[in-house]
Design a protein around this motif. Sequence first.
Motif, PDB file in Angstrom:
ATOM      1  N   VAL A  54       2.448  -6.474 -13.918  1.00 24.96           N
ATOM      2  CA  VAL A  54       1.404  -6.707 -14.905  1.00 24.96           C
ATOM      3  C   VAL A  54       0.112  -6.130 -14.346  1.00 24.96           C
ATOM      4  O   VAL A  54      -0.453  -6.661 -13.392  1.00 24.96           O
ATOM      5  N   GLY A  55      -0.310  -5.016 -14.943  1.00 24.26           N
ATOM      6  CA  GLY A  55      -1.541  -4.376 -14.507  1.00 24.26           C
ATOM      7  C   GLY A  55      -2.739  -4.888 -15.272  1.00 24.26           C
ATOM      8  O   GLY A  55      -2.617  -5.578 -16.293  1.00 24.26           O
ATOM      9  N   THR A  56      -3.902  -4.531 -14.803  1.00 27.03           N
ATOM     10  CA  THR A  56      -5.127  -4.968 -15.460  1.00 27.03           C
ATOM     11  C   THR A  56      -5.322  -4.277 -16.799  1.00 27.03           C
ATOM     12  O   THR A  56      -6.061  -4.766 -17.646  1.00 27.03           O
ATOM     13  N   ASP A  57      -4.633  -3.141 -17.010  1.00 23.22           N
ATOM     14  CA  ASP A  57      -4.778  -2.425 -18.271  1.00 23.22           C
ATOM     15  C   ASP A  57      -3.799  -2.907 -19.345  1.00 23.22           C
ATOM     16  O   ASP A  57      -3.884  -2.493 -20.489  1.00 23.22           O
ATOM     17  N   GLY A  63      -1.627  -7.361  -9.279  1.00 23.11           N
ATOM     18  CA  GLY A  63      -2.353  -6.775  -8.167  1.00 23.11           C
ATOM     19  C   GLY A  63      -1.802  -5.417  -7.794  1.00 23.11           C
ATOM     20  O   GLY A  63      -0.877  -4.904  -8.412  1.00 23.11           O
ATOM     21  N   SER A  64      -2.388  -4.851  -6.766  1.00 27.17           N
ATOM     22  CA  SER A  64      -1.944  -3.528  -6.334  1.00 27.17           C
ATOM     23  C   SER A  64      -0.783  -3.661  -5.362  1.00 27.17           C
ATOM     24  O   SER A  64      -0.683  -4.630  -4.618  1.00 27.17           O
ATOM     25  N   GLY A  65       0.095  -2.695  -5.413  1.00 28.32           N
ATOM     26  CA  GLY A  65       1.248  -2.697  -4.510  1.00 28.32           C
ATOM     27  C   GLY A  65       2.387  -3.542  -5.037  1.00 28.32           C
ATOM     28  O   GLY A  65       2.198  -4.466  -5.819  1.00 28.32           O
ATOM     29  N   LEU A  66       3.556  -3.174  -4.613  1.00 26.13           N
ATOM     30  CA  LEU A  66       4.770  -3.888  -5.003  1.00 26.13           C
ATOM     31  C   LEU A  66       5.255  -4.678  -3.801  1.00 26.13           C
ATOM     32  O   LEU A  66       5.424  -4.126  -2.712  1.00 26.13           O
ATOM     33  N   ARG A  67       5.451  -5.961  -3.972  1.00 25.21           N
ATOM     34  CA  ARG A  67       5.881  -6.838  -2.883  1.00 25.21           C
ATOM     35  C   ARG A  67       7.383  -7.036  -2.953  1.00 25.21           C
ATOM     36  O   ARG A  67       7.875  -7.954  -3.599  1.00 25.21           O
ATOM     37  N   LEU A  94      12.452   1.159 -14.284  1.00 25.38           N
ATOM     38  CA  LEU A  94      11.974   1.357 -12.916  1.00 25.38           C
ATOM     39  C   LEU A  94      10.540   1.874 -12.931  1.00 25.38           C
ATOM     40  O   LEU A  94       9.732   1.517 -12.081  1.00 25.38           O
ATOM     41  N   GLU A  95      10.219   2.705 -13.906  1.00 20.72           N
ATOM     42  CA  GLU A  95       8.879   3.262 -14.008  1.00 20.72           C
ATOM     43  C   GLU A  95       7.840   2.188 -14.318  1.00 20.72           C
ATOM     44  O   GLU A  95       6.671   2.348 -13.992  1.00 20.72           O
ATOM     45  N   GLN A  96       8.261   1.092 -14.929  1.00 13.76           N
ATOM     46  CA  GLN A  96       7.317   0.024 -15.253  1.00 13.76           C
ATOM     47  C   GLN A  96       6.828  -0.662 -13.979  1.00 13.76           C
ATOM     48  O   GLN A  96       5.729  -1.179 -13.940  1.00 13.76           O
ATOM     49  N   ILE A  97       7.631  -0.646 -12.936  1.00 16.07           N
ATOM     50  CA  ILE A  97       7.188  -1.272 -11.696  1.00 16.07           C
ATOM     51  C   ILE A  97       6.594  -0.271 -10.704  1.00 16.07           C
ATOM     52  O   ILE A  97       5.745  -0.627  -9.919  1.00 16.07           O
ATOM     53  N   THR A  98       7.043   1.001 -10.757  1.00 16.79           N
ATOM     54  CA  THR A  98       6.470   2.036  -9.897  1.00 16.79           C
ATOM     55  C   THR A  98       6.916   3.413 -10.366  1.00 16.79           C
ATOM     56  O   THR A  98       8.034   3.569 -10.858  1.00 16.79           O
ATOM     57  N   ASN A  99       6.049   4.390 -10.187  1.00 16.05           N
ATOM     58  CA  ASN A  99       6.398   5.773 -10.498  1.00 16.05           C
ATOM     59  C   ASN A  99       6.931   6.519  -9.278  1.00 16.05           C
ATOM     60  O   ASN A  99       7.351   7.657  -9.389  1.00 16.05           O
TER      61      ASN A  99
END
Length: 112
Positions: free
Chosen positions: A16-19, A51-55, A76-81
Motif C-alpha cells: 500500500v503506497g502513499t499514492d 512504507g518504503s522497501g519490502l520486508r 508480483l509487480e504490485q509489490i515490486t518491479n
Amino acid sequence: MSSAISAPIAYGYLRVGTDGTGEQVRRLEDGIRAYAEHRGLALRGIYRETGSGLRLDRMASTVQGAGATHVILPSLEQITNHLAIQAAVIALLHVVGARLHLLDRAREVGHG
C-alpha cells in the motif's frame, strides 16, 4: 466424530503506497477475497505492507504465523518491479511451504 476436511489456509498480501486510494485498496482486497472463495481457500487475513522497501522477513513470519499454505497477491509487480526481488518472493514462499497465487494471472506460481 466429524470427517469434514477443512479448507487450506490462505493469506493475502498487498503493498500500500502513499499514492494509492482507499478505493484502489478495497478493490484489490475484494479481488483477493473473491479469488480465495472461488478456489475454496480459507482466507485468514490480508497483510498490508506500507512504507518504503519490502520486508520479506515480515511476509514470512506473517504467513507462517497464520499457518497459511497459500499466499494471494494481486501481482508480483504490485509489490515490486524488481525482477530479482520478485524471484526472492517466489523462493521465500516456497521455503515456507506456501503456494503463490497471482490475481493478474489467476494461477499458482512456482510450487509443484
